[in-house]
Scaffold this motif. Structure first.
Motif, PDB file in Angstrom:
ATOM      1  N   THR A 110       3.647  11.331   6.441  1.00 26.13           N
ATOM      2  CA  THR A 110       2.374  11.044   7.109  1.00 26.13           C
ATOM      3  C   THR A 110       2.248   9.586   7.517  1.00 26.13           C
ATOM      4  OG1 THR A 110       1.364  10.589   4.962  1.00 26.13           O
ATOM      5  CG2 THR A 110       1.118  12.841   5.839  1.00 26.13           C
ATOM      6  N   HIS A 111       2.970   8.698   6.830  1.00 24.28           N
ATOM      7  CA  HIS A 111       2.836   7.256   7.036  1.00 24.28           C
ATOM      8  C   HIS A 111       4.210   6.603   6.932  1.00 24.28           C
ATOM      9  CE1 HIS A 111      -1.258   8.375   5.908  1.00 24.28           C
ATOM     10  NE2 HIS A 111      -1.668   7.240   6.479  1.00 24.28           N
ATOM     11  N   VAL A 112       4.296   5.368   7.402  1.00 22.45           N
ATOM     12  CA  VAL A 112       5.499   4.582   7.129  1.00 22.45           C
ATOM     13  C   VAL A 112       5.055   3.234   6.568  1.00 22.45           C
ATOM     14  CG1 VAL A 112       6.655   5.666   9.129  1.00 22.45           C
ATOM     15  CG2 VAL A 112       5.806   3.321   9.308  1.00 22.45           C
ATOM     16  N   MET A 113       5.934   2.628   5.793  1.00 20.53           N
ATOM     17  CA  MET A 113       5.729   1.249   5.366  1.00 20.53           C
ATOM     18  C   MET A 113       6.771   0.409   6.081  1.00 20.53           C
ATOM     19  SD  MET A 113       3.664  -0.442   3.316  1.00 20.53           S
ATOM     20  CE  MET A 113       3.215   0.378   1.791  1.00 20.53           C
ATOM     21  N   ALA A 114       6.299  -0.609   6.787  1.00 20.42           N
ATOM     22  CA  ALA A 114       7.200  -1.581   7.408  1.00 20.42           C
ATOM     23  C   ALA A 114       7.390  -2.708   6.405  1.00 20.42           C
ATOM     24  CB  ALA A 114       6.582  -2.109   8.702  1.00 20.42           C
ATOM     25  N   TRP A 115       8.629  -2.915   5.991  1.00 22.70           N
ATOM     26  CA  TRP A 115       8.947  -3.939   4.980  1.00 22.70           C
ATOM     27  C   TRP A 115       9.593  -5.140   5.646  1.00 22.70           C
ATOM     28  CZ3 TRP A 115       7.290  -3.768   0.116  1.00 22.70           C
ATOM     29  CH2 TRP A 115       6.991  -2.528  -0.468  1.00 22.70           C
ATOM     30  N   LEU A 124       1.498   2.042   8.057  1.00 24.45           N
ATOM     31  CA  LEU A 124       1.078   2.577   9.353  1.00 24.45           C
ATOM     32  C   LEU A 124       1.013   4.086   9.264  1.00 24.45           C
ATOM     33  CD1 LEU A 124       3.864   0.680  11.212  1.00 24.45           C
ATOM     34  CD2 LEU A 124       1.467   0.207  11.639  1.00 24.45           C
ATOM     35  N   ARG A 125       0.048   4.665   9.952  1.00 21.02           N
ATOM     36  CA  ARG A 125       0.088   6.118  10.101  1.00 21.02           C
ATOM     37  C   ARG A 125       1.321   6.458  10.931  1.00 21.02           C
ATOM     38  NH1 ARG A 125      -5.890   7.222  12.411  1.00 21.02           N
ATOM     39  NH2 ARG A 125      -4.908   5.948  14.023  1.00 21.02           N
ATOM     40  N   LEU A 126       1.931   7.604  10.638  1.00 19.97           N
ATOM     41  CA  LEU A 126       3.114   8.005  11.396  1.00 19.97           C
ATOM     42  C   LEU A 126       2.799   8.029  12.894  1.00 19.97           C
ATOM     43  CD1 LEU A 126       6.047   8.952  11.417  1.00 19.97           C
ATOM     44  CD2 LEU A 126       5.213  11.301  11.086  1.00 19.97           C
ATOM     45  N   ARG A 127       1.600   8.510  13.255  1.00 24.52           N
ATOM     46  CA  ARG A 127       1.272   8.620  14.688  1.00 24.52           C
ATOM     47  C   ARG A 127       1.151   7.239  15.341  1.00 24.52           C
ATOM     48  NH1 ARG A 127      -4.971   9.981  13.444  1.00 24.52           N
ATOM     49  NH2 ARG A 127      -4.012  10.913  11.655  1.00 24.52           N
ATOM     50  N   VAL A 172      12.150   0.266   7.097  1.00 29.81           N
ATOM     51  CA  VAL A 172      11.083   1.221   7.386  1.00 29.81           C
ATOM     52  C   VAL A 172      11.197   2.310   6.330  1.00 29.81           C
ATOM     53  CG1 VAL A 172      10.211   2.914   9.033  1.00 29.81           C
ATOM     54  CG2 VAL A 172      11.134   0.724   9.864  1.00 29.81           C
ATOM     55  N   GLU A 173      10.115   2.501   5.587  1.00 30.72           N
ATOM     56  CA  GLU A 173      10.115   3.515   4.535  1.00 30.72           C
ATOM     57  C   GLU A 173       9.182   4.649   4.940  1.00 30.72           C
ATOM     58  OE1 GLU A 173       9.078   4.052  -0.231  1.00 30.72           O
ATOM     59  OE2 GLU A 173       8.529   2.198   0.771  1.00 30.72           O
ATOM     60  N   TYR A 174       9.706   5.873   4.911  1.00 26.41           N
ATOM     61  CA  TYR A 174       8.891   7.044   5.230  1.00 26.41           C
ATOM     62  C   TYR A 174       8.107   7.459   3.990  1.00 26.41           C
ATOM     63  CZ  TYR A 174      11.902   7.605   9.384  1.00 26.41           C
ATOM     64  OH  TYR A 174      12.584   7.435  10.569  1.00 26.41           O
ATOM     65  N   LEU A 175       6.806   7.660   4.182  1.00 26.06           N
ATOM     66  CA  LEU A 175       5.903   7.967   3.066  1.00 26.06           C
ATOM     67  C   LEU A 175       5.259   9.341   3.261  1.00 26.06           C
ATOM     68  CD1 LEU A 175       3.896   4.580   2.919  1.00 26.06           C
ATOM     69  CD2 LEU A 175       5.990   5.153   1.668  1.00 26.06           C
ATOM     70  N   THR A 176       5.033  10.044   2.151  1.00 27.92           N
ATOM     71  CA  THR A 176       4.357  11.340   2.221  1.00 27.92           C
ATOM     72  C   THR A 176       2.865  11.199   1.895  1.00 27.92           C
ATOM     73  OG1 THR A 176       5.057  11.809  -0.028  1.00 27.92           O
ATOM     74  CG2 THR A 176       6.444  12.667   1.745  1.00 27.92           C
ATOM     75  N   GLU A 177       2.426   9.989   1.606  1.00 28.03           N
ATOM     76  CA  GLU A 177       0.993   9.695   1.537  1.00 28.03           C
ATOM     77  C   GLU A 177       0.819   8.212   1.837  1.00 28.03           C
ATOM     78  OE1 GLU A 177      -0.148  10.769  -2.438  1.00 28.03           O
ATOM     79  OE2 GLU A 177       0.728   8.966  -3.283  1.00 28.03           O
ATOM     80  N   ASP A 178      -0.396   7.827   2.156  1.00 25.80           N
ATOM     81  CA  ASP A 178      -0.635   6.430   2.515  1.00 25.80           C
ATOM     82  C   ASP A 178      -0.538   5.532   1.287  1.00 25.80           C
ATOM     83  OD1 ASP A 178      -1.192   4.303   4.184  1.00 25.80           O
ATOM     84  OD2 ASP A 178      -3.338   4.733   4.385  1.00 25.80           O
ATOM     85  N   ARG A 179      -0.042   4.335   1.487  1.00 28.43           N
ATOM     86  CA  ARG A 179       0.049   3.326   0.428  1.00 28.43           C
ATOM     87  C   ARG A 179      -0.304   2.011   1.094  1.00 28.43           C
ATOM     88  NH1 ARG A 179       5.784   4.062  -1.502  1.00 28.43           N
ATOM     89  NH2 ARG A 179       6.079   1.868  -1.006  1.00 28.43           N
ATOM     90  N   ARG A 180      -0.962   1.088   0.406  1.00 23.76           N
ATOM     91  CA  ARG A 180      -1.427  -0.132   1.064  1.00 23.76           C
ATOM     92  C   ARG A 180      -0.335  -1.193   1.100  1.00 23.76           C
ATOM     93  NH1 ARG A 180      -7.003   0.995   1.282  1.00 23.76           N
ATOM     94  NH2 ARG A 180      -7.366  -0.927   2.439  1.00 23.76           N
ATOM     95  N   TYR A 188      -8.066  -5.834   3.914  1.00 22.95           N
ATOM     96  CA  TYR A 188      -7.988  -5.418   5.318  1.00 22.95           C
ATOM     97  C   TYR A 188      -7.816  -3.902   5.434  1.00 22.95           C
ATOM     98  CZ  TYR A 188      -8.298 -10.193   6.724  1.00 22.95           C
ATOM     99  OH  TYR A 188      -8.784 -11.462   6.927  1.00 22.95           O
ATOM    100  N   HIS A 189      -8.199  -3.394   6.584  1.00 26.30           N
ATOM    101  CA  HIS A 189      -8.308  -1.951   6.815  1.00 26.30           C
ATOM    102  C   HIS A 189      -6.941  -1.267   6.793  1.00 26.30           C
ATOM    103  CE1 HIS A 189      -9.567   1.799   8.747  1.00 26.30           C
ATOM    104  NE2 HIS A 189     -10.831   1.414   8.622  1.00 26.30           N
ATOM    105  N   THR A 190      -6.875  -0.109   6.174  1.00 28.24           N
ATOM    106  CA  THR A 190      -5.589   0.593   6.033  1.00 28.24           C
ATOM    107  C   THR A 190      -5.057   1.094   7.376  1.00 28.24           C
ATOM    108  OG1 THR A 190      -4.374   2.212   4.701  1.00 28.24           O
ATOM    109  CG2 THR A 190      -6.566   2.894   5.500  1.00 28.24           C
ATOM    110  N   VAL A 191      -5.947   1.415   8.334  1.00 30.08           N
ATOM    111  CA  VAL A 191      -5.498   1.835   9.668  1.00 30.08           C
ATOM    112  C   VAL A 191      -5.394   0.613  10.590  1.00 30.08           C
ATOM    113  CG1 VAL A 191      -5.985   3.246  11.708  1.00 30.08           C
ATOM    114  CG2 VAL A 191      -6.449   4.144   9.414  1.00 30.08           C
ATOM    115  N   GLY A 192      -6.482  -0.138  10.736  1.00 32.72           N
ATOM    116  CA  GLY A 192      -6.430  -1.402  11.473  1.00 32.72           C
ATOM    117  C   GLY A 192      -6.425  -1.276  12.982  1.00 32.72           C
ATOM    118  N   ASP A 193      -7.093  -0.240  13.520  1.00 35.69           N
ATOM    119  CA  ASP A 193      -7.158  -0.103  14.979  1.00 35.69           C
ATOM    120  C   ASP A 193      -8.095  -1.165  15.551  1.00 35.69           C
ATOM    121  OD1 ASP A 193      -8.003   0.765  17.643  1.00 35.69           O
ATOM    122  OD2 ASP A 193      -7.035   2.677  17.186  1.00 35.69           O
TER     123      ASP A 193
END
Ligand SMILES: Nc1nc2c(c(=O)[nH]1)N[C@H]1C(S)=C(S)[C@@H](COP(=O)(O)O)O[C@H]1N2
Ligand SMILES: [Mo]
Length: 218
Positions: A110-115, A124-127, A172-180, A188-193
């Motif tokens: 559902t999400h990725v973590m950019a390291w 980031l949300r996957l979308r 880039v780490e693929y995540l199955t749930e959101d992590r901050r 700061y906002h987890t989505v950040g639009d």
């Protein structure tokens, strides 16, 4: 880039375009990040794609190998969540979608973590990662990134606030749930639009994903 904005090639004046709510335009390109600028060590450098991949295996690319991936050019503004928007950046790099094609995520990602170097991270949300304008950029206005702007590789996610555009990207780490990530844990906002002015974590709605940061600023 000059501070006088010479405009588009051919001398046509730049078309003014709106900036997101609550943002103000700045000239030139300020440098903004937390901590020191990392030193590039070519012999140690790689980009790793890991986490919940479809195959269960991780992918590692050297900088040379990244050169063989598809590349595109894209123009975008950069919106720092503290207010300044620097405009008309021409980025060149690998579309994040190409990474997703080459290293497919598992179906429940559902999400990725950019390291980035020094443990900086942005979730980031996957979308948002998959959108055609999200790039792993190597060049800016036709030249290699400078050290302070993220050489040799940075993420660029134009519709989200700047803290999502991780400089000195290493994984880039693929995540199955959101992590901050780093700033997301610091209020700061987890989505950040930027266009929805999702600046701070207290604005988050349930559907935005990540559990609240353990320590909220007051
Ligand atoms: N590794 C890393 N990347 C980072 C940051 C950081 O602290 N560390 N700061 C982010 C923030 S808050 C912004 S606004 C942009 C700024 O990019 P620029 O310095 O190229 O303008 O970088 C982002 N990428
Ligand atoms: Mo920022």
């Amino acid at each position: 880039m000059g501070s006088d904005h010479p405009g588009a090639p051919g001398g046509t004046p730049r078309t003014p375009h709106p900036v997101p709510p609550g943002q103000h335009r700045v000239h030139g390109w300020p440098v903004s990040h937390y901590g020191p600028v990392p030193r590039f060590r070519p012999e140690r450098w790689n980009l790793r794609v890991h986490g919940a991949t479809a195959t269960g295996r991780e992918q590692v690319w050297t900088l040379g190998e990244l050169g063989a991936l598809p590349h595109v050019t894209m123009t975008a503004d950069l919106h720092c969540a503290t207010g300044p928007t620097s405009t008309d950046h021409e980025w060149y790099g690998i579309p994040a979608g190409a990474v997703l094609d080459l290293v497919p995520p598992a179906p429940d990602v559902t999400h990725v973590m950019a390291w980035a170097e020094y443990g900086y991270a942005a979730n980031l949300r996957l979308r948002d990662f998959a959108t055609p304008r999200t790039l792993l950029a190597t060049h800016h206005n036709g030249e290699s990134l400078t050290a302070e702007h993220g050489f040799p590789l940075r993420l660029v996610v134009p519709h989200l606030y700047g803290y999502k555009s991780a400089k000195w990207l290493r994984a880039v780490e693929y995540l199955t749930e959101d992590r901050r990530g780093f700033w997301e844990e610091r209020g700061y906002h987890t989505v950040g639009d930027a266009w929805q002015e999702q600046r701070y974590s207290y604005q988050e709605q349930e559907e935005d994903g990540a559990a609240p940061a353990a320590h909220r600023p007051h």
